[in-house]
Design a protein around this motif. Structure first.
Motif, PDB file in Angstrom:
ATOM      1  N   CYS A  82      25.802 -18.417  22.379  1.00 29.52           N
ATOM      2  CA  CYS A  82      26.196 -18.059  21.018  1.00 29.52           C
ATOM      3  C   CYS A  82      26.455 -16.558  20.926  1.00 29.52           C
ATOM      4  O   CYS A  82      25.722 -15.756  21.501  1.00 29.52           O
ATOM      5  CB  CYS A  82      25.114 -18.446  20.017  1.00 29.52           C
ATOM      6  SG  CYS A  82      25.039 -20.208  19.681  1.00 29.52           S
ATOM      7  N   VAL A  83      27.486 -16.196  20.185  1.00 23.41           N
ATOM      8  CA  VAL A  83      27.783 -14.787  19.957  1.00 23.41           C
ATOM      9  C   VAL A  83      28.356 -14.658  18.556  1.00 23.41           C
ATOM     10  O   VAL A  83      29.067 -15.539  18.079  1.00 23.41           O
ATOM     11  CB  VAL A  83      28.771 -14.232  21.010  1.00 23.41           C
ATOM     12  CG1 VAL A  83      30.112 -14.931  20.939  1.00 23.41           C
ATOM     13  CG2 VAL A  83      28.946 -12.731  20.854  1.00 23.41           C
ATOM     14  N   VAL A  84      28.014 -13.568  17.874  1.00 19.01           N
ATOM     15  CA  VAL A  84      28.566 -13.289  16.553  1.00 19.01           C
ATOM     16  C   VAL A  84      29.639 -12.216  16.704  1.00 19.01           C
ATOM     17  O   VAL A  84      29.397 -11.145  17.263  1.00 19.01           O
ATOM     18  CB  VAL A  84      27.477 -12.818  15.574  1.00 19.01           C
ATOM     19  CG1 VAL A  84      28.102 -12.416  14.234  1.00 19.01           C
ATOM     20  CG2 VAL A  84      26.451 -13.922  15.360  1.00 19.01           C
TER      21      VAL A  84
ATOM     22  N   VAL B  24      34.470 -21.953  21.181  1.00 19.81           N
ATOM     23  CA  VAL B  24      34.442 -22.792  19.984  1.00 19.81           C
ATOM     24  C   VAL B  24      34.115 -21.929  18.780  1.00 19.81           C
ATOM     25  O   VAL B  24      33.150 -21.159  18.798  1.00 19.81           O
ATOM     26  CB  VAL B  24      33.412 -23.928  20.113  1.00 19.81           C
ATOM     27  CG1 VAL B  24      33.247 -24.671  18.780  1.00 19.81           C
ATOM     28  CG2 VAL B  24      33.828 -24.899  21.203  1.00 19.81           C
ATOM     29  N   LEU B  25      34.931 -22.038  17.738  1.00 14.29           N
ATOM     30  CA  LEU B  25      34.671 -21.348  16.480  1.00 14.29           C
ATOM     31  C   LEU B  25      33.700 -22.211  15.677  1.00 14.29           C
ATOM     32  O   LEU B  25      34.066 -23.274  15.181  1.00 14.29           O
ATOM     33  CB  LEU B  25      35.984 -21.139  15.730  1.00 14.29           C
ATOM     34  CG  LEU B  25      35.954 -20.301  14.453  1.00 14.29           C
ATOM     35  CD1 LEU B  25      35.330 -18.939  14.695  1.00 14.29           C
ATOM     36  CD2 LEU B  25      37.379 -20.145  13.905  1.00 14.29           C
ATOM     37  N   ASP B  26      32.448 -21.748  15.552  1.00 12.80           N
ATOM     38  CA  ASP B  26      31.383 -22.569  14.987  1.00 12.80           C
ATOM     39  C   ASP B  26      31.123 -22.285  13.500  1.00 12.80           C
ATOM     40  O   ASP B  26      30.807 -23.204  12.741  1.00 12.80           O
ATOM     41  CB  ASP B  26      30.097 -22.324  15.780  1.00 12.80           C
ATOM     42  CG  ASP B  26      29.014 -23.342  15.484  1.00 12.80           C
ATOM     43  OD1 ASP B  26      29.316 -24.540  15.493  1.00 12.80           O
ATOM     44  OD2 ASP B  26      27.862 -22.923  15.249  1.00 12.80           O
TER      45      ASP B  26
ATOM     46  N   LEU C  25      30.530 -17.841  17.429  1.00 10.48           N
ATOM     47  CA  LEU C  25      31.251 -18.506  18.509  1.00 10.48           C
ATOM     48  C   LEU C  25      30.290 -19.172  19.479  1.00 10.48           C
ATOM     49  O   LEU C  25      29.178 -18.683  19.703  1.00 10.48           O
ATOM     50  CB  LEU C  25      32.097 -17.498  19.287  1.00 10.48           C
ATOM     51  CG  LEU C  25      33.130 -16.690  18.510  1.00 10.48           C
ATOM     52  CD1 LEU C  25      33.616 -15.535  19.364  1.00 10.48           C
ATOM     53  CD2 LEU C  25      34.292 -17.566  18.080  1.00 10.48           C
ATOM     54  N   LEU C  26      30.738 -20.266  20.058  1.00 10.52           N
ATOM     55  CA  LEU C  26      30.057 -20.869  21.210  1.00 10.52           C
ATOM     56  C   LEU C  26      30.904 -20.567  22.429  1.00 10.52           C
ATOM     57  O   LEU C  26      32.075 -20.948  22.496  1.00 10.52           O
ATOM     58  CB  LEU C  26      29.906 -22.389  21.041  1.00 10.52           C
ATOM     59  CG  LEU C  26      29.034 -22.877  19.880  1.00 10.52           C
ATOM     60  CD1 LEU C  26      28.980 -24.410  19.890  1.00 10.52           C
ATOM     61  CD2 LEU C  26      27.635 -22.297  19.967  1.00 10.52           C
TER      62      LEU C  26
ATOM     63  N   PHE D 130      29.974 -24.475  29.955  1.00  9.94           N
ATOM     64  CA  PHE D 130      28.806 -24.917  29.205  1.00  9.94           C
ATOM     65  C   PHE D 130      28.919 -26.431  29.024  1.00  9.94           C
ATOM     66  O   PHE D 130      29.854 -26.926  28.390  1.00  9.94           O
ATOM     67  CB  PHE D 130      28.775 -24.191  27.861  1.00  9.94           C
ATOM     68  CG  PHE D 130      27.627 -24.555  26.974  1.00  9.94           C
ATOM     69  CD1 PHE D 130      26.329 -24.634  27.470  1.00  9.94           C
ATOM     70  CD2 PHE D 130      27.836 -24.805  25.624  1.00  9.94           C
ATOM     71  CE1 PHE D 130      25.266 -24.955  26.638  1.00  9.94           C
ATOM     72  CE2 PHE D 130      26.784 -25.123  24.786  1.00  9.94           C
ATOM     73  CZ  PHE D 130      25.496 -25.203  25.292  1.00  9.94           C
ATOM     74  N   ALA D 131      27.979 -27.172  29.605  1.00  4.77           N
ATOM     75  CA  ALA D 131      28.093 -28.625  29.744  1.00  4.77           C
ATOM     76  C   ALA D 131      28.432 -29.370  28.450  1.00  4.77           C
ATOM     77  O   ALA D 131      29.300 -30.265  28.462  1.00  4.77           O
ATOM     78  CB  ALA D 131      26.803 -29.192  30.355  1.00  4.77           C
ATOM     79  N   PRO D 132      27.790 -29.073  27.285  1.00  4.55           N
ATOM     80  CA  PRO D 132      28.134 -29.814  26.068  1.00  4.55           C
ATOM     81  C   PRO D 132      29.595 -29.678  25.628  1.00  4.55           C
ATOM     82  O   PRO D 132      30.075 -30.498  24.840  1.00  4.55           O
ATOM     83  CB  PRO D 132      27.190 -29.193  25.022  1.00  4.55           C
ATOM     84  CG  PRO D 132      26.028 -28.703  25.811  1.00  4.55           C
ATOM     85  CD  PRO D 132      26.632 -28.178  27.081  1.00  4.55           C
ATOM     86  N   LEU D 133      30.296 -28.670  26.128  1.00  6.91           N
ATOM     87  CA  LEU D 133      31.689 -28.479  25.737  1.00  6.91           C
ATOM     88  C   LEU D 133      32.670 -29.179  26.674  1.00  6.91           C
ATOM     89  O   LEU D 133      33.865 -29.258  26.371  1.00  6.91           O
ATOM     90  CB  LEU D 133      32.030 -26.986  25.676  1.00  6.91           C
ATOM     91  CG  LEU D 133      31.261 -26.140  24.668  1.00  6.91           C
ATOM     92  CD1 LEU D 133      31.824 -24.722  24.629  1.00  6.91           C
ATOM     93  CD2 LEU D 133      31.307 -26.757  23.278  1.00  6.91           C
ATOM     94  N   LEU D 134      32.178 -29.688  27.792  1.00  6.41           N
ATOM     95  CA  LEU D 134      33.075 -30.318  28.768  1.00  6.41           C
ATOM     96  C   LEU D 134      33.924 -31.435  28.177  1.00  6.41           C
ATOM     97  O   LEU D 134      35.143 -31.488  28.417  1.00  6.41           O
ATOM     98  CB  LEU D 134      32.257 -30.839  29.964  1.00  6.41           C
ATOM     99  CG  LEU D 134      31.869 -29.792  31.016  1.00  6.41           C
ATOM    100  CD1 LEU D 134      30.871 -30.383  32.007  1.00  6.41           C
ATOM    101  CD2 LEU D 134      33.117 -29.303  31.755  1.00  6.41           C
ATOM    102  N   PRO D 135      33.352 -32.373  27.383  1.00  6.07           N
ATOM    103  CA  PRO D 135      34.188 -33.446  26.827  1.00  6.07           C
ATOM    104  C   PRO D 135      35.306 -32.917  25.928  1.00  6.07           C
ATOM    105  O   PRO D 135      36.427 -33.435  25.954  1.00  6.07           O
ATOM    106  CB  PRO D 135      33.185 -34.298  26.029  1.00  6.07           C
ATOM    107  CG  PRO D 135      31.860 -33.979  26.616  1.00  6.07           C
ATOM    108  CD  PRO D 135      31.931 -32.545  27.032  1.00  6.07           C
TER     109      PRO D 135
END
Length: 260
Positions: A7-9, A51-53, A84-85, A95-100
């Motif tokens: 995570c980053v702002v 990813v824009l979170d 951001l993610l 980052f594994a959760p973003l792979l799909p």
């Protein structure tokens, strides 16, 4: 798995256009491109694949098409805080959760490529990086008054006027920030000058002086007679560096909006 590592702002100044191309995949907002010479590229934070979170604290999870763009349009001219993610995990892999999501994005857009680092940073000379920012090591040659005209044409008179004075050059660190130009004394880091972009009336160089550039600033704008202008002159290490600094200051004029 802690999200703190990905995570980053990202906080940025008010601007006309941020310069992100977005795609909606499974309720997530993915950045597919950071446009060249945009505010986002200048800030060097967002990468294609991130990813824009959140936008200013508003969640974009389960977002539908156009939601992020509509939110950014409503906030046009205001400071932005984007959460951001990162696509990139600490080991350099995805980052594994973003792979799909990235897999689906690649299917929809075969030309998409993950961005591994800021394009501008890759084009620059890393020897001038200090504290995470690019600081140019320049020589400050002096300043002179140029009267009530602050256009680029006065640089042709202002630069020679400073050179004729033959003042000792001062080694400085020159920082082109998001909203201002900051000049520090090299040896002590003492701030010599700090000018927001609206205070700078022009920037450029004199014909035939490949390593010299100057910018003009308004002096005593509250004066009943109106503003006069001073011309500040600097010597860079190469023609290429000189052009880079001028273009970065010019980009500050282009991308920054100020409201009163």
């Amino acid at each position: 798995m802690s999200l703190k590592k990905v995570c980053v702002v990202y906080e940025t100044v008010p601007c006309r256009a941020l310069g992100l191309v977005l795609r909606y995949v499974g309720g997530r907002v993915l950045v597919t491109e950071v446009l060249p010479e945009s505010q986002a590229e200048l800030d060097e934070v967002v990468l294609a694949g991130d990813v824009l979170d959140e936008i200013n604290g508003r969640s974009l999870r389960n977002a539908c098409g156009g939601q992020a763009g509509a939110a950014l349009q409503k906030l046009k001219g205001q400071p932005l805080s984007l959460r951001l993610l990162r696509w990139r995990w600490h080991d350099g892999g995805v980052f594994a959760p973003l792979l799909p999501y990235l897999k689906v994005l690649k299917e929809k857009d075969p030309g998409f490529q993950l961005q591994h680092g800021p394009r501008r940073a890759a084009r620059r000379d890393p020897r001038r990086l200090q504290g995470g920012r690019l600081l140019y090591k320049l020589r400050y040659l002096g300043r002179t008054g140029v009267g009530k005209a602050g256009g680029k044409e006065v640089l042709e008179q202002g630069i020679p006027a400073v050179l004729r004075r033959r003042l000792p050059a001062r080694e400085v660190l020159f920082d082109v920030k998001e909203t201002e130009v900051l000049i520090q004394e090299k040896t002590s880091s003492k701030v010599l000058f700090r000018y927001a972009y609206p205070e700078i009336s022009c920037v450029g160089r004199r014909l035939g002086s490949s390593n010299l550039f100057a910018f003009c600033i308004a002096v005593s704008p509250e004066s009943p007679e109106g503003s006069t202008f001073d011309c500040l002159v600097f010597e860079s290490n190469s023609e290429q560096e000189c052009e880079e600094i001028i273009k970065r200051i010019a980009a500050g004029f282009k991308h920054t909006e100020w409201f009163v």
